[in-house]
Motif scaffolding. Sequence first.
Motif, PDB file in Angstrom:
ATOM      1  N   ALA A   1     -65.528  16.286  19.613  1.00  0.00           N
ATOM      2  CA  ALA A   1     -65.915  14.955  19.151  1.00  0.00           C
ATOM      3  C   ALA A   1     -66.556  15.006  17.764  1.00  0.00           C
ATOM      4  O   ALA A   1     -66.437  14.063  16.981  1.00  0.00           O
TER       5      ALA A   1
ATOM      6  N   ILE B   1     -68.598   9.451  24.832  1.00  0.00           N
ATOM      7  CA  ILE B   1     -67.368  10.221  25.033  1.00  0.00           C
ATOM      8  C   ILE B   1     -66.981  10.221  26.512  1.00  0.00           C
ATOM      9  O   ILE B   1     -67.815  10.046  27.401  1.00  0.00           O
TER      10      ILE B   1
ATOM     11  N   ARG C   1     -66.951  21.681  25.311  1.00  0.00           N
ATOM     12  CA  ARG C   1     -65.786  21.704  24.420  1.00  0.00           C
ATOM     13  C   ARG C   1     -65.419  20.289  23.965  1.00  0.00           C
ATOM     14  O   ARG C   1     -65.009  20.092  22.815  1.00  0.00           O
ATOM     15  N   ARG C   2     -65.549  19.316  24.854  1.00  0.00           N
ATOM     16  CA  ARG C   2     -65.263  17.930  24.456  1.00  0.00           C
ATOM     17  C   ARG C   2     -66.272  17.450  23.410  1.00  0.00           C
ATOM     18  O   ARG C   2     -65.900  16.759  22.449  1.00  0.00           O
TER      19      ARG C   2
ATOM     20  N   ALA D   1     -62.079   9.936  23.879  1.00  0.00           N
ATOM     21  CA  ALA D   1     -61.710  11.015  24.803  1.00  0.00           C
ATOM     22  C   ALA D   1     -61.190  12.198  24.010  1.00  0.00           C
ATOM     23  O   ALA D   1     -59.971  12.440  23.937  1.00  0.00           O
ATOM     24  N   PRO D   2     -62.074  12.974  23.385  1.00  0.00           N
ATOM     25  CA  PRO D   2     -61.610  14.103  22.580  1.00  0.00           C
ATOM     26  C   PRO D   2     -60.958  15.169  23.439  1.00  0.00           C
ATOM     27  O   PRO D   2     -61.411  15.459  24.549  1.00  0.00           O
ATOM     28  N   THR D   3     -59.877  15.739  22.941  1.00  0.00           N
ATOM     29  CA  THR D   3     -59.242  16.856  23.635  1.00  0.00           C
ATOM     30  C   THR D   3     -60.182  18.049  23.562  1.00  0.00           C
ATOM     31  O   THR D   3     -60.681  18.380  22.474  1.00  0.00           O
ATOM     32  N   PRO D   4     -60.466  18.695  24.679  1.00  0.00           N
ATOM     33  CA  PRO D   4     -61.404  19.824  24.645  1.00  0.00           C
ATOM     34  C   PRO D   4     -61.008  20.845  23.589  1.00  0.00           C
ATOM     35  O   PRO D   4     -59.832  21.210  23.463  1.00  0.00           O
TER      36      PRO D   4
ATOM     37  N   SER E   1     -66.551  11.997  29.105  1.00  0.00           N
ATOM     38  CA  SER E   1     -66.893  13.152  29.933  1.00  0.00           C
ATOM     39  C   SER E   1     -68.092  12.736  30.757  1.00  0.00           C
ATOM     40  O   SER E   1     -68.964  12.012  30.265  1.00  0.00           O
TER      41      SER E   1
ATOM     42  N   ASP F   1     -65.725  21.152  31.161  1.00  0.00           N
ATOM     43  CA  ASP F   1     -65.256  21.180  29.773  1.00  0.00           C
ATOM     44  C   ASP F   1     -66.089  20.294  28.847  1.00  0.00           C
ATOM     45  O   ASP F   1     -65.676  19.999  27.726  1.00  0.00           O
ATOM     46  N   GLN F   2     -67.276  19.886  29.295  1.00  0.00           N
ATOM     47  CA  GLN F   2     -68.058  18.926  28.516  1.00  0.00           C
ATOM     48  C   GLN F   2     -68.480  19.477  27.152  1.00  0.00           C
ATOM     49  O   GLN F   2     -68.458  18.753  26.145  1.00  0.00           O
TER      50      GLN F   2
END
Length: 541
Positions: A262, A358, A257-258, A143-146, A360, A254-255
Amino acid sequence: MERLLMLAEFQRALQAKAPQRWKHLNFSEPTSTAAPTMSADLWRREFDSEFCARPPTDINDAVTQAAINNLSQTHPEESAKRMLSPQQMTIFCTLLIITGVIASQWPLSTLIVLNAAATIYYLCAIVFRVWLVALGLTAEVHAPTPARAANRTLPGITILLPLHRDAKALPMLANAINTLDYPDYKKDVKLLLEECDRDTIAEAYRLRLDKKFHVIIVPKQAPQTKPKACNVGLELARGELIVIYDAEDSPEPDQLRRAAAAFAGRDENLACVQARLNYYNRKDNWLTRLFTLEYSLWFDWLLPALQRMGAPIPLGGTSNFFKTNVLRAVGGWDPYNVTEDADLGLRLSRLGYRVEVIASTTFEEANCKASNWVRQRSRWLKGYLQTWLVHMRHPQRIIATTGWRGFMAVQLFVAGNLFSATINPLMWAVFIVWLAWRPPIFEQLFPAPLFQLNMFSLVLGNLFFVFMMMIGPLKRGWGELSIYGLTAPAYWLLTSFAAYKALWQAVWRPHYWEKTEHVISDAARQRHAEALRTYFTNGQN
């Protein structure tokens, strides 16, 4: 070392044809397979709205031929252009002849052996799914921070939108792309439209998408498939990353950016991140509920479990983000494979690259009509057969890079989707005949140990699959759908029908892309109307 040798072989063959491909495009020939790095100012000049306000690009023959033949000519054994390689055809015919000769001499023994082989395979597929679900309980999805870094440091992303007979879906897709939270000058949007698809081309002009997106007209030339169109987009791609969205897709804002986050700071072997897929019209009817249960199990449990065990991941057909330079280095998509996504996921893994899932989600329209669902599912199953056959041409390469776990995943997960669907109704038919009539011949065909194993696999296996369907939506908090998992056997009957259709098409129409109709549900029609209102009211055109 094995991975480096295979990748070097790929790159040598592909680069041999590169000058002829690149010199026809509107930018200079690259000096390496790496995607060019652009400054923020250059990205603005290249991709602002004025740059994209141009007539559709008519693709010349060199680009078309590269999109069609690049993989099949440089690495024919990696392509599904032929369902069976010469070596596979020899092995298949030899086994068929030997089986026929043995059956003519010992028919009863042959049937017992074939029954035992099918039962053991079915049981192994069940055990493998049990293991995956156990891993899925604790497998964490990245779950990467955007990414919130300065816009100039974000990677440019090429967004491929391959459409065919999707005029109704186009306003929703355009609206979804417009609402993605990412700098416009970092988005290189390629709208890939088929030359023969006049309705969708007309709709693109009505929405004036040629003022915002790069419209590309894909020549009508066989095979007319999504991966061929994507390869055309790949030839023209300028982003450091590249992603595909289907006609009915609605990714979370926000996909992008995520996905960028990543990849940031990760090792070079991470080639692709796959966003999860699910449905926005899950409560439309029984079919959409079961489809949602299946997708929730697949993307929330099984794919993360495969990632955790280091096995190849068959990608979904949308919302997968690639490093553009890696995608070019491995030959792009196979235009002859009707599940090009699954094939590419396995090819990346076999060449030593890694795929991650990820946290998202892209929401799609679930098929709410059985006929449309069967068309889509039969294509998927045919493609999984193509993918399995391609990667079994050199099984030792799978073992060399992914180990025995990866090899077994290909046999029991990729091939298992089709083979389990074909075996399941036969086992149920045997069980029903035995239960109703107890014919004496069954005592000979099914010796006691084999019959017990058969019944154990059938009953307990199906009960476990029902249990898996019921827990599938729990990670999303959709527990109200779980009760419908009890009706999964009826859903699997549809799957088996699609599997037999897939086998028929694999013989007679191997490269036929059976079109899935979109915007057929009430939820999708409502979204279509809202998208049109939004588009014209807010002046997005």
